[in-house]
Design a protein around this motif. Structure first.
Motif, PDB file in Angstrom:
ATOM      1  N   THR A   1       4.026   0.788  -2.624  1.00 37.15           N
ATOM      2  CA  THR A   1       2.956   0.116  -1.897  1.00 37.15           C
ATOM      3  C   THR A   1       2.934  -1.347  -2.325  1.00 37.15           C
ATOM      4  O   THR A   1       2.872  -1.659  -3.515  1.00 37.15           O
ATOM      5  N   LEU A   2       2.986  -2.245  -1.339  1.00 38.82           N
ATOM      6  CA  LEU A   2       2.885  -3.683  -1.585  1.00 38.82           C
ATOM      7  C   LEU A   2       1.624  -4.195  -0.903  1.00 38.82           C
ATOM      8  O   LEU A   2       1.440  -3.987   0.304  1.00 38.82           O
ATOM      9  N   VAL A   3       0.758  -4.870  -1.656  1.00 38.74           N
ATOM     10  CA  VAL A   3      -0.532  -5.333  -1.121  1.00 38.74           C
ATOM     11  C   VAL A   3      -0.721  -6.799  -1.463  1.00 38.74           C
ATOM     12  O   VAL A   3      -0.508  -7.220  -2.609  1.00 38.74           O
TER      13      VAL A   3
ATOM     14  N   ILE B   1       2.370  -2.622  -6.132  1.00 36.80           N
ATOM     15  CA  ILE B   1       2.449  -4.019  -6.517  1.00 36.80           C
ATOM     16  C   ILE B   1       1.399  -4.779  -5.717  1.00 36.80           C
ATOM     17  O   ILE B   1       1.423  -4.776  -4.492  1.00 36.80           O
ATOM     18  N   GLY B   2       0.455  -5.418  -6.419  1.00 44.05           N
ATOM     19  CA  GLY B   2      -0.633  -6.124  -5.760  1.00 44.05           C
ATOM     20  C   GLY B   2      -1.960  -5.433  -6.001  1.00 44.05           C
ATOM     21  O   GLY B   2      -2.028  -4.298  -6.480  1.00 44.05           O
ATOM     22  N   ASP B   3      -3.026  -6.131  -5.669  1.00 43.19           N
ATOM     23  CA  ASP B   3      -4.388  -5.653  -5.898  1.00 43.19           C
ATOM     24  C   ASP B   3      -4.971  -5.159  -4.582  1.00 43.19           C
ATOM     25  O   ASP B   3      -5.350  -5.947  -3.715  1.00 43.19           O
TER      26      ASP B   3
ATOM     27  N   SER C   1      -0.089 -14.160  -1.693  1.00 42.72           N
ATOM     28  CA  SER C   1       1.032 -13.783  -0.827  1.00 42.72           C
ATOM     29  C   SER C   1       2.048 -12.963  -1.608  1.00 42.72           C
ATOM     30  O   SER C   1       2.273 -13.183  -2.797  1.00 42.72           O
ATOM     31  N   VAL C   2       2.661 -12.005  -0.922  1.00 38.47           N
ATOM     32  CA  VAL C   2       3.733 -11.188  -1.488  1.00 38.47           C
ATOM     33  C   VAL C   2       4.987 -11.454  -0.670  1.00 38.47           C
ATOM     34  O   VAL C   2       4.987 -11.277   0.555  1.00 38.47           O
TER      35      VAL C   2
ATOM     36  N   LEU D   1       6.537   4.247   2.156  1.00 40.65           N
ATOM     37  CA  LEU D   1       6.433   2.796   2.019  1.00 40.65           C
ATOM     38  C   LEU D   1       5.169   2.316   2.729  1.00 40.65           C
ATOM     39  O   LEU D   1       4.950   2.636   3.899  1.00 40.65           O
ATOM     40  N   ILE D   2       4.341   1.546   2.014  1.00 41.02           N
ATOM     41  CA  ILE D   2       3.119   0.977   2.592  1.00 41.02           C
ATOM     42  C   ILE D   2       3.138  -0.535   2.348  1.00 41.02           C
ATOM     43  O   ILE D   2       3.292  -0.984   1.213  1.00 41.02           O
ATOM     44  N   LEU D   3       2.980  -1.304   3.426  1.00 42.85           N
ATOM     45  CA  LEU D   3       2.828  -2.755   3.335  1.00 42.85           C
ATOM     46  C   LEU D   3       1.453  -3.100   3.891  1.00 42.85           C
ATOM     47  O   LEU D   3       1.158  -2.800   5.043  1.00 42.85           O
ATOM     48  N   THR D   4       0.623  -3.768   3.089  1.00 41.05           N
ATOM     49  CA  THR D   4      -0.738  -4.086   3.514  1.00 41.05           C
ATOM     50  C   THR D   4      -1.040  -5.552   3.265  1.00 41.05           C
ATOM     51  O   THR D   4      -0.954  -6.032   2.127  1.00 41.05           O
TER      52      THR D   4
END
Length: 362
Positions: free
Chosen positions: A53-55, A31-33, A40-41, A71-74
């Protein structure tokens, strides 16, 4: 992401109902680019059955986040004018089967009462703070007020700038690799007992220095520290927060000064061989009056990392064994150390009084 609120057409909402409708079995949900995202997420109590993955330009988690398989948060390091922060405001961020990776372009924050956990066997948690040189502020920070734990370890990785790392309210992580720059790590002990041992690797600029600050609950409180130098730039500090024995130990390498303040007692140990230790008026890392303790340890094998001690009930310098010497050059500034004890242990030792020492007790 998560929750039940649909904010309308101006915001992409993925509600808890939407997430529940995703069939289990995706190899990865992103989710996100990752290439160009700057928005903002926000996550509110979201549970995924697969790897996620949340970016975004920033990532904020409230009331927890669960993934299963990685799980990846960036917070993508996108622009000089953008704060690329990852904030965990409340709840538990966890992965049921995989590791957790958090990338904060600028700053990372874990609130008191929140936690991060990768509890499955062989899984880890890695948090990276690394502001790019293009940012308005190339120095990153991490404020950790909760526990970060992985079954196979948890690591905070610093960047190229002068990073600021703070722990409070029992916050902890197993390993800190501070990276380049002049980094500062501060533990404010407070009333919540920390139970996870910490390995702190300064890795930074030896000319100016990485440093460690330990702040206890006051000279009449419960916190005690025992600092033992082990090699040049290295040592251990054992902390007791409740007078019941050591609660956690910080093992450090690659540091320069160590600041010990607001403690019931501080003990600085020598070695089993000859030590030469001196006490003098000094200035703490916070630019306050302190007693400076420095010297050569283990028969002159290495210079201990200088300790600055202030606002302490009792300071004890214990050289243990060997033919030791302790010199008081001065200790007359407003260090607020109430009692001073010099314990030279066994063998043939000497204490030299080259200047005055002033304490309010003995």
């Amino acid at each position: 992401v998560g929750g039940s609120l649909d904010a309308g057409t101006s915001t992409l909402d993925i509600t808890a109902t939407d997430i529940a409708a995703l069939a289990n079995g995706f190899s990865q949900i992103t989710i996100g680019d990752a290439a160009a995202g700057t928005g903002s997420v926000s996550v509110d109590s979201a549970t995924f059955d697969d790897a996620v993955t949340l970016v975004g330009g920033s990532v904020t988690v409230t009331n927890g986040l669960t993934a299963d398989g990685g799980l990846i948060l960036t917070a993508r390091d996108a622009a000089a004018s953008t704060a690329e922060d990852v904030t965990i405001s409340s709840g538990t961020v966890q992965d049921l089967a995989g590791s957790i990776v958090i990338n904060a372009g600028d700053d990372f924050s874990l609130a008191s009462g929140a936690s991060i956990s990768a509890a499955a066997a062989s899984q880890t948690v890695t948090v990276t703070i690394d502001a790019s040189s293009a940012d308005t502020n190339a120095d990153a920070s991490a404020a950790i007020n909760g526990t970060i734990a992985g079954a196979a370890g948890s690591t905070l990785v610093g960047g190229a700038g002068n990073d600021t790392i703070t722990f409070a309210n029992g916050g902890s992580i197993a390993t800190i690799n501070a990276g380049a720059g002049d980094d500062r790590t501060t533990f404010t002990l407070g009333t919540t007992v920390t139970t996870q041992n910490v390995a702190l690797n300064g890795e930074g600029d030896a000319a100016n220095g990485d440093d460690l600050i330990l702040i206890g609950d006051g000279a009449t409180g419960n916190d005690t520290a025992v600092y033992t130098p082990t090699a040049s730039g290295a040592g251990t500090v054992a902390i007791d927060q409740d007078t019941g024995g050591t609660d956690f130990t910080i093992t450090f390498t690659g540091l320069e000064p160590v600041d010990l303040t607001d403690m019931l007692s501080v003990t600085i140990n020598g070695s089993a061989n000859a030590d030469t230790i001196a006490l003098a008026n000094g200035t703490s890392l916070g630019s306050e009056n302190a007693i400076q303790v420095s010297g050569m340890i283990n028969g002159g094998a290495f210079a201990m990392e200088t300790a600055f001690v202030r606002e302490v009930g009792t300071l004890t310098v214990a050289t243990v064994a060997g033919n030791d010497s302790i010199t008081i050059n001065s200790a007359t500034n407003a260090h607020n150390v109430a009692n001073l004890t010099l314990d030279t242990g066994t063998d043939t030792d000497s204490i030299a009084i080259a200047g005055s020492a002033t304490v309010s007790g003995t």
